[in-house]
Design a protein around this motif. Sequence first.
Motif, PDB file in Angstrom:
ATOM      1  N   VAL A   1       0.843  -1.200   0.000  1.00 39.44           N
ATOM      2  CA  VAL A   1       0.000   0.000   0.000  1.00 39.44           C
ATOM      3  C   VAL A   1       0.877   1.248   0.000  1.00 39.44           C
ATOM      4  N   GLY A   2       0.636   2.123  -0.946  1.00 42.10           N
ATOM      5  CA  GLY A   2       1.402   3.366  -1.042  1.00 42.10           C
ATOM      6  C   GLY A   2       0.613   4.426  -1.780  1.00 42.10           C
ATOM      7  N   GLU A   3       1.303   5.398  -2.316  1.00 40.48           N
ATOM      8  CA  GLU A   3       0.670   6.515  -3.014  1.00 40.48           C
ATOM      9  C   GLU A   3      -0.203   5.993  -4.151  1.00 40.48           C
ATOM     10  N   GLY A   4      -1.490   6.376  -4.107  1.00 42.46           N
ATOM     11  CA  GLY A   4      -2.417   6.033  -5.163  1.00 42.46           C
ATOM     12  C   GLY A   4      -3.054   4.665  -5.075  1.00 42.46           C
TER      13      GLY A   4
ATOM     14  N   ALA B   1      -7.043   2.531   8.461  1.00 44.57           N
ATOM     15  CA  ALA B   1      -7.439   3.432   7.375  1.00 44.57           C
ATOM     16  C   ALA B   1      -6.662   4.742   7.441  1.00 44.57           C
ATOM     17  N   LEU B   2      -6.462   5.252   8.640  1.00 48.26           N
ATOM     18  CA  LEU B   2      -5.709   6.496   8.807  1.00 48.26           C
ATOM     19  C   LEU B   2      -4.267   6.336   8.342  1.00 48.26           C
ATOM     20  N   ARG B   3      -3.633   5.242   8.719  1.00 48.14           N
ATOM     21  CA  ARG B   3      -2.226   5.044   8.358  1.00 48.14           C
ATOM     22  C   ARG B   3      -2.071   4.766   6.861  1.00 48.14           C
ATOM     23  N   ALA B   4      -3.055   4.074   6.292  1.00 47.24           N
ATOM     24  CA  ALA B   4      -3.007   3.831   4.856  1.00 47.24           C
ATOM     25  C   ALA B   4      -3.176   5.142   4.088  1.00 47.24           C
ATOM     26  N   ALA B   5      -4.119   5.970   4.522  1.00 47.91           N
ATOM     27  CA  ALA B   5      -4.355   7.252   3.856  1.00 47.91           C
ATOM     28  C   ALA B   5      -3.139   8.171   3.986  1.00 47.91           C
ATOM     29  N   ALA B   6      -2.457   8.099   5.120  1.00 46.13           N
ATOM     30  CA  ALA B   6      -1.254   8.912   5.305  1.00 46.13           C
ATOM     31  C   ALA B   6      -0.148   8.505   4.335  1.00 46.13           C
TER      32      ALA B   6
ATOM     33  N   GLY C   1      -0.845   7.847   1.280  1.00 52.54           N
ATOM     34  CA  GLY C   1      -1.317   8.300  -0.020  1.00 52.54           C
ATOM     35  C   GLY C   1      -2.351   7.397  -0.656  1.00 52.54           C
ATOM     36  N   ALA C   2      -2.801   6.364   0.067  1.00 53.03           N
ATOM     37  CA  ALA C   2      -3.810   5.454  -0.476  1.00 53.03           C
ATOM     38  C   ALA C   2      -5.189   6.092  -0.427  1.00 53.03           C
ATOM     39  N   ARG C   3      -6.070   5.569  -1.274  1.00 53.77           N
ATOM     40  CA  ARG C   3      -7.486   5.936  -1.209  1.00 53.77           C
ATOM     41  C   ARG C   3      -8.218   4.729  -0.640  1.00 53.77           C
ATOM     42  N   VAL C   4      -8.836   4.923   0.516  1.00 49.82           N
ATOM     43  CA  VAL C   4      -9.311   3.815   1.331  1.00 49.82           C
ATOM     44  C   VAL C   4     -10.832   3.766   1.367  1.00 49.82           C
TER      45      VAL C   4
END
Length: 454
Positions: A232-235, A249-254, A256-259
């Motif tokens: 999981v990374g940017e985009g 979800a917060l850590r994934a979004a940080a 750059g992921a769209r969750v």
Amino acid sequence: MRTAEPNTPDGHTTPAEQAATRGHGTPAGPSRGHRGPVGPTPGRTTSADPTLWPDIVAVPAASRARTVVTEGLVRRALGRLPLRARFAGDGDVGLGGPLIEVRDPAAFHARVGTHGLVGFGESYMAGEWDAPDLVAVLTVLAGHAAELIPAPLQRLRGLWAPRHPHDERNTPDGSRANISRHYDLSNDLFALFLDDTLTYSSAVFRGFPASWDRLAAAQQRKIDRLLDLADVGEGTRLLEIGTGWGELALRAAARGARVTSLTLSREQRALARQRVSAAGLDERVSIELCDYREARGEYDAVVSVEMIEAVGAEFWPVYFRALDQRLAPGGRVALQAITMPHDRMLASRDTFTWIHKYVFPGGLIPSTRAIEETARDHTGLRLARRDAFGAHYAETLRLWRERFTERADDVVALGFDEVFHRLWTFYLAYSEAGFRAGYLDVQQYLFTKENPGR
């Protein structure tokens, strides 16, 4: 942190109120009760509310013959174990070790003889037995689980063991009800014993013994390992099945992921959305009240943490097919799951247990074999990696249990009674003991999906 309102957002009664009106002789999961004294008390818990706790207040009627036979079987089983069992008015049995004190042997044997291991847990809730080191006693019992019931009775389990209630099947409607009975209990209750990340699954520590001040970092380390497994990374388009209170979800979004995160708990969804907004990540995170079977869209990665235990064996193929269907070719699934030995899973999968009745209705812990065979037989997913770390869960549970005990007065202030306190003490100790004995384990899985176009 908000306090749970008297009614849920859709106007239905809370699980606490449902417990008082449910008509099958047991509260609908852990329930609020009167504000009474909290913690161990000598003798039985006589102050329990009979409306909320009918099966705790009333000792089941048992014939003299049944009680005598039960007493003989119990003493024979305990006498072979490395513990000491002390029965009021009688001598000790056992090979020596942690002490279990049975204060009301008649009630204890009546419950065990009538309801088996469900009765054993209810007897603790009623204060009929206790232990100076509850985890140590339960660890011994968990380590000898296959030996506690004589082999002839094991083979006849289908005749004497209670079966799962039909209304607790994990259909879409059943899953919503089952999840609500645990996770909608009170956000404030969970906040009393969880760390600031509000993560309700095993942490990964750098070393033992674990300490409270390192728990939050250990939870984030666990989440980061899962996100790394799923790449999981940017985009990244990420689907999370089972939101919790939003930390993953917060850590994934940080990153750059769209969750898109799915939950069936209204309480968790409300607080998770607050946390997402407070972090300024509303444009990157969508938290939906949605069953995994109703999910749509295609994602580069799917992550699900300790969700499969609530799915039920009947729906494991459906769950894995949903993971497969939502995952784009070339994508990755990171799964964290509690597991148990395959033979014990097969022996107990149809049995209605104390955990089902009071903590996790409809749940079943799978084996690694069950997970891997289900994924192999029902999906195009391929197992790429599996890592076990059960000792870390034992330490996570110890920290939660100690924190819950330390904050007993706050539990009372939320309106939970003495029986509830003993119930959750037993649940946390029972779970910790399972991991310490090696009866339970926890795994992080990586599954991949081939991309035919490459």
